[in-house]
Design a protein around this motif. Structure first.
Motif: not given
Length: 182
Positions: A72-91
């Protein structure tokens, strides 16, 4: 309210929240989550990358993190990062600013692990979601047509994604609302 790692005892609740989130997405968006691979979630739990917010002894929200997101982040993946995925909230807990709490937790987690960025993506060009994530502190970086989606969940197939980032060192990127490639 407390934030902690999900455990193997949470797996059924995680998948219940994913199903509820998918049903909600179907009422609002053309792209929605597929059924996620159980082994992927079990691995995230074992690696302490699956998280939950607990309110009144109930799971209010779940999400996953990673330090690597190259497709997803291609060359920017080399940056030091935390990636957030699949936020699902209880209704039951919608409207409680849980994403803002996730963002604050992710910023703290990123600093603890010497990461400069907190990032997330969503599939498609969704102005409402873009406005929401920017309200939560993210800079909208623009749209990206994914080049390679092999191994990613099915909703990424042939997708354009909206990219979001928080720079913990304070440099704000230029907002670009047009589709681009990097």
């Amino acid at each position: 309210m407390k934030i902690e790692n999900s455990t193997s005892q949470d797996i059924e609740e995680i998948f219940r929240l994913y199903r509820l989130a998918t049903e909600f997405q179907k009422t609002r968006f053309t792209v929605h989550w597929p059924e996620f691979d159980r082994t992927m979630v079990e691995t995230e739990i074992a690696e302490k990358r699956q998280w939950k917010i607990i309110i009144d002894n109930q799971v209010a929200c779940v999400w996953a993190t990673t330090f690597d997101d190259p497709q997803i982040w291609e060359e920017k993946n080399a940056d030091p990062a935390v990636y957030i995925h699949r936020i699902a909230t209880n209704p039951v807990f919608r409207g409680n600013s849980l994403v803002e709490r996730i963002v604050e937790s992710a910023k703290e987690y990123a600093r603890l692990h010497q990461k400069r960025f907190v990032r997330l993506d969503t599939v498609g060009n969704n102005p409402g979601l873009i406005a929401y994530y920017t309200k939560c502190g993210f800079d909208f970086l623009g749209l990206l047509k994914l080049k390679s989606t092999a191994g990613l969940p099915a909703h990424y197939d042939n997708a354009t994604v909206s990219l979001f980032e928080i720079d913990l060192e304070g440099a704000s990127p230029v907002v670009n609302n047009k589709e681009h490639t990097r």
